[in-house]
Design a protein around this motif. Structure first.
Motif, PDB file in Angstrom:
ATOM      1  N   HIS A   1     -18.360  -8.028   2.325  1.00 58.29           N
ATOM      2  CA  HIS A   1     -17.857  -9.402   2.363  1.00 58.29           C
ATOM      3  C   HIS A   1     -16.580  -9.503   1.521  1.00 58.29           C
ATOM      4  O   HIS A   1     -15.604 -10.138   1.926  1.00 58.29           O
ATOM      5  CB  HIS A   1     -18.940 -10.351   1.831  1.00 58.29           C
ATOM      6  N   GLY A   2     -16.600  -8.846   0.370  1.00 63.65           N
ATOM      7  CA  GLY A   2     -15.418  -8.835  -0.492  1.00 63.65           C
ATOM      8  C   GLY A   2     -14.220  -8.251   0.228  1.00 63.65           C
ATOM      9  O   GLY A   2     -13.101  -8.761   0.120  1.00 63.65           O
ATOM     10  N   LYS A   3     -14.452  -7.195   0.978  1.00 65.55           N
ATOM     11  CA  LYS A   3     -13.370  -6.564   1.729  1.00 65.55           C
ATOM     12  C   LYS A   3     -12.775  -7.562   2.739  1.00 65.55           C
ATOM     13  O   LYS A   3     -11.556  -7.680   2.846  1.00 65.55           O
ATOM     14  CB  LYS A   3     -13.918  -5.331   2.456  1.00 65.55           C
ATOM     15  N   ASP A   4     -13.654  -8.292   3.451  1.00 68.01           N
ATOM     16  CA  ASP A   4     -13.164  -9.290   4.409  1.00 68.01           C
ATOM     17  C   ASP A   4     -12.349 -10.364   3.702  1.00 68.01           C
ATOM     18  O   ASP A   4     -11.311 -10.811   4.201  1.00 68.01           O
ATOM     19  CB  ASP A   4     -14.348  -9.944   5.142  1.00 68.01           C
ATOM     20  N   LEU A   5     -12.844 -10.778   2.525  1.00 62.57           N
ATOM     21  CA  LEU A   5     -12.138 -11.831   1.777  1.00 62.57           C
ATOM     22  C   LEU A   5     -10.753 -11.361   1.328  1.00 62.57           C
ATOM     23  O   LEU A   5      -9.785 -12.120   1.387  1.00 62.57           O
ATOM     24  CB  LEU A   5     -12.959 -12.245   0.551  1.00 62.57           C
ATOM     25  N   LEU A   6     -10.669 -10.098   0.912  1.00 62.63           N
ATOM     26  CA  LEU A   6      -9.374  -9.563   0.482  1.00 62.63           C
ATOM     27  C   LEU A   6      -8.375  -9.632   1.632  1.00 62.63           C
ATOM     28  O   LEU A   6      -7.190  -9.930   1.436  1.00 62.63           O
ATOM     29  CB  LEU A   6      -9.529  -8.111  -0.005  1.00 62.63           C
ATOM     30  N   ALA A   7      -8.872  -9.398   2.846  1.00 63.97           N
ATOM     31  CA  ALA A   7      -8.001  -9.516   4.018  1.00 63.97           C
ATOM     32  C   ALA A   7      -7.635 -10.977   4.262  1.00 63.97           C
ATOM     33  O   ALA A   7      -6.479 -11.318   4.495  1.00 63.97           O
ATOM     34  CB  ALA A   7      -8.685  -8.906   5.233  1.00 63.97           C
ATOM     35  N   GLN A   8      -8.638 -11.860   4.158  1.00 60.88           N
ATOM     36  CA  GLN A   8      -8.397 -13.283   4.444  1.00 60.88           C
ATOM     37  C   GLN A   8      -7.403 -13.926   3.470  1.00 60.88           C
ATOM     38  O   GLN A   8      -6.567 -14.724   3.867  1.00 60.88           O
ATOM     39  CB  GLN A   8      -9.716 -14.060   4.360  1.00 60.88           C
ATOM     40  N   TYR A   9      -7.538 -13.562   2.196  1.00 66.24           N
ATOM     41  CA  TYR A   9      -6.632 -14.151   1.201  1.00 66.24           C
ATOM     42  C   TYR A   9      -5.252 -13.506   1.222  1.00 66.24           C
ATOM     43  O   TYR A   9      -4.365 -13.881   0.467  1.00 66.24           O
ATOM     44  CB  TYR A   9      -7.236 -14.042  -0.198  1.00 66.24           C
ATOM     45  N   GLY A  10      -5.081 -12.485   2.041  1.00 66.88           N
ATOM     46  CA  GLY A  10      -3.765 -11.856   2.150  1.00 66.88           C
ATOM     47  C   GLY A  10      -3.365 -11.041   0.942  1.00 66.88           C
ATOM     48  O   GLY A  10      -2.185 -10.873   0.645  1.00 66.88           O
ATOM     49  N   CYS A  11      -4.352 -10.503   0.227  1.00 67.03           N
ATOM     50  CA  CYS A  11      -4.057  -9.716  -0.977  1.00 67.03           C
ATOM     51  C   CYS A  11      -3.196  -8.493  -0.649  1.00 67.03           C
ATOM     52  O   CYS A  11      -2.440  -8.001  -1.484  1.00 67.03           O
ATOM     53  CB  CYS A  11      -5.351  -9.271  -1.658  1.00 67.03           C
ATOM     54  N   GLY A  12      -3.341  -8.036   0.609  1.00 66.71           N
ATOM     55  CA  GLY A  12      -2.615  -6.844   1.038  1.00 66.71           C
ATOM     56  C   GLY A  12      -1.115  -7.047   1.170  1.00 66.71           C
ATOM     57  O   GLY A  12      -0.370  -6.082   1.351  1.00 66.71           O
ATOM     58  N   ALA A  13      -0.650  -8.289   1.091  1.00 69.81           N
ATOM     59  CA  ALA A  13       0.794  -8.519   1.132  1.00 69.81           C
ATOM     60  C   ALA A  13       1.459  -7.939  -0.113  1.00 69.81           C
ATOM     61  O   ALA A  13       2.614  -7.541  -0.074  1.00 69.81           O
ATOM     62  CB  ALA A  13       1.091 -10.021   1.236  1.00 69.81           C
ATOM     63  N   CYS A  14       0.717  -7.886  -1.189  1.00 68.90           N
ATOM     64  CA  CYS A  14       1.289  -7.394  -2.450  1.00 68.90           C
ATOM     65  C   CYS A  14       0.657  -6.099  -2.947  1.00 68.90           C
ATOM     66  O   CYS A  14       1.205  -5.444  -3.826  1.00 68.90           O
ATOM     67  CB  CYS A  14       1.135  -8.451  -3.548  1.00 68.90           C
ATOM     68  N   HIS A  15      -0.530  -5.777  -2.434  1.00 62.02           N
ATOM     69  CA  HIS A  15      -1.248  -4.610  -2.961  1.00 62.02           C
ATOM     70  C   HIS A  15      -1.656  -3.651  -1.854  1.00 62.02           C
ATOM     71  O   HIS A  15      -2.023  -4.084  -0.755  1.00 62.02           O
ATOM     72  CB  HIS A  15      -2.537  -5.049  -3.670  1.00 62.02           C
ATOM     73  N   VAL A  16      -1.640  -2.379  -2.170  1.00 64.04           N
ATOM     74  CA  VAL A  16      -2.297  -1.396  -1.321  1.00 64.04           C
ATOM     75  C   VAL A  16      -3.793  -1.458  -1.636  1.00 64.04           C
ATOM     76  O   VAL A  16      -4.184  -1.368  -2.804  1.00 64.04           O
ATOM     77  CB  VAL A  16      -1.770   0.031  -1.612  1.00 64.04           C
TER      78      VAL A  16
END
Lengths: 355, 125
Positions: free
Chosen positions: B36-51
């Motif tokens: 679930h945490g992994k899905d949330l990281l995608a939803q919040y767009g954390c990947g725009a700034c982090h690998v």
């Protein structure tokens, strides 16, 4: 069909060749023992593994007493500061210059504190480690004193550098230390306060910050760099930065380019080794352990922000390397008195190696 | 042998497995939270700034790679790496460090906890 005789002969010849090679290294002076050259990665890894397994084996019989006793931690703090901090530093405070050129570089204390169990820490302190700078403390400290050191060191990863420095300034440092590690929410407040004090003083009141209360362990050399650096602080973020998907944003996507003649990358590589940067960071091409005190520095030319707060430009990175504590008082990265030219060379190497 | 006897026999034989089943259940729950945490990281767009390994399009380089954040000594170079403080940092980075480039994104406490679970489950390297 190869006979037993042939087999024995082959073994003997190979053995003689290996012995001749070893003799050439030992009596021919072939191995470079200069601390300015790194061990080949294979040699480093082999020796480091042998060291780890030896410590593990020899410490196996040691029974760890109850280290949760607050009195042990209380006794450990002054012992650590007077006997160990010179080489292993403290959170946010660098080791003395004498330790930084050592090979192997003494690990920043939070690293073994986190990675090694208490019985191994006890064994290392008591017996020391041959062919390193680590002396034996047996006969100089009692076992009880060594256990109090271990009790204190084991708690060091639980305190933020800002809270640690605040504790040192308290009337009873050990008591303050215990209060911080036992209540992490107070550590957040300390960082907020440290940031606020910087924000209030930068950039116009810069000299005030530069001559503010002395941080224990702070050296003179960094004070001058600090004044320059604080005056050059970029404007503060007043708005959260625009966050755009990497494909649409240039920030952090394209490698930063370095002005021609910015620095000497080869000298920078030597400097990263000699200043012991690899004791906290994994750096491509600089041989060291897989440490996780600071972030790996493998992608520096592509990184958008330095330390999460500064736009990553070559000059900002130079300024950061020289006086990180002024830019971000809460950072674990200590001021190490790196000269301007040396910092530029380091940046040249970090940008060149970044992939 | 009656059906009841057989059932009883099976239960007796299976009894030692009960703690194992409980552990498996716990492990499954933990895996679910981390997923679930992994899905949330995608939803919040954390990947725009982090690998972030395992998260789609998480290739940003504004901030550091989070591949090994679970093994690090410090969070944001400033805080001890504990689940509590990592969750606090994820929720309000700019409250803790006003100059941080990482924005307060209004992540809820349970969402932050799930993200932390994912980070700690990453093996790194």
């Amino acid at each position: 069909m190869p006979s037993v005789r042939q087999f024995v002969l082959t073994v003997l010849v190979l053995g003689a060749v290996a012995a001749a090679g070893a003799a050439a290294v030992v009596w021919g002076g072939l191995y470079d023992v200069a601390a300015t050259t790194q061990h080949p990665a294979l040699v480093f890894r082999t020796v480091a593994t042998a060291l780890d397994t030896s410590i593990e084996r020899h410490a196996a019989g040691i029974t760890t007493p109850d280290l949760s006793n607050a009195d042990l931690v209380r006794q450990g703090l002054p012992l650590y500061r007077s006997n160990c901090a010179a080489c292993h530093g403290e959170p946010g405070i660098a080791a003395q210059p004498i330790a930084r050129g050592m090979t192997p570089v003494p690990p920043p204390i939070v690293s073994p504190a986190r990675d090694r169990p208490p019985n191994e820490l006890f064994w290392i302190v008591k017996h020391g480690i041959k062919m390193t700078g680590m002396p034996a403390w047996d006969l100089k400290l009692t076992d009880d004193q060594i256990w109090s050191l271990v009790a204190f060191v084991s708690r060091l990863p639980d305190i933020s550098p800002a809270a640690y420095k605040a504790a040192l300034k308290a009337p009873d440092p050990a008591q303050a230390f215990l209060e911080y590690v036992n209540d992490p929410s107070r550590q957040v407040a300390i960082i907020e306060a440290a940031s606020a004090s910087l924000d209030a003083s930068a950039p116009s009141a810069a000299p005030k910050t530069a001559s503010g209360p002395d941080t224990p362990g702070e050296n003179q050399a960094s004070a001058a760099a600090k004044a320059v650096w604080v005056a050059a602080l970029p404007p503060l973020h007043t708005e959260p930065p625009e966050i755009a998907p990497c494909e649409d944003s240039m920030v952090g996507c394209e490698p930063n380019t370095l002005p021609a003649d910015f620095g000497d990358a080869d000298r920078g590589k030597l400097a990263l080794h000699v200043y012991g940067c690899m004791s906290c960071h994994q750096i491509a091409g600089v041989v060291g352990r897989k440490v996780r005190v600071g972030p790996p520095l493998g992608d520096m030319s592509r990184r958008g922000l330095i330390a999460g707060i500064l736009p990553n430009t070559p000059s900002n990175l130079v300024a950061w390397i020289r006086a990180p504590q002024s830019a971000k008082p809460s950072t674990a990265m200590p001021d190490t008195g790196v000269e301007d030219k040396t910092a530029r060379d380091m940046v040249a190497y970090l940008y060149a190696r970044a992939r | 042998m009656s059906a009841r006897t057989i059932m009883f026999g099976m239960l007796v034989l299976a009894a030692p497995l009960a703690p194992l089943a409980a552990r498996t259940q716990q492990a499954t729950d933990a895996a679910r939270v981390s997923e679930h945490g992994k899905d949330l990281l995608a939803q919040y767009g954390c990947g725009a700034c982090h690998v972030i390994p395992g998260v789609d399009r998480a290739v940003g380089r504004v901030g550091p790679s989070l591949a090994t954040i679970g093994h690090g000594v410090y969070i944001a170079g400033s805080l001890p790496n504990t689940p509590d403080l990592l969750a606090a940092w994820i929720r309000t980075p700019q409250t803790i460090q006003p100059r941080s480039g990482m924005p307060n994104l209004g992540v809820s406490e349970p969402d932050a906890r799930a993200m932390v679970a994912y980070f700690y489950a990453l093996t790194g390297e």
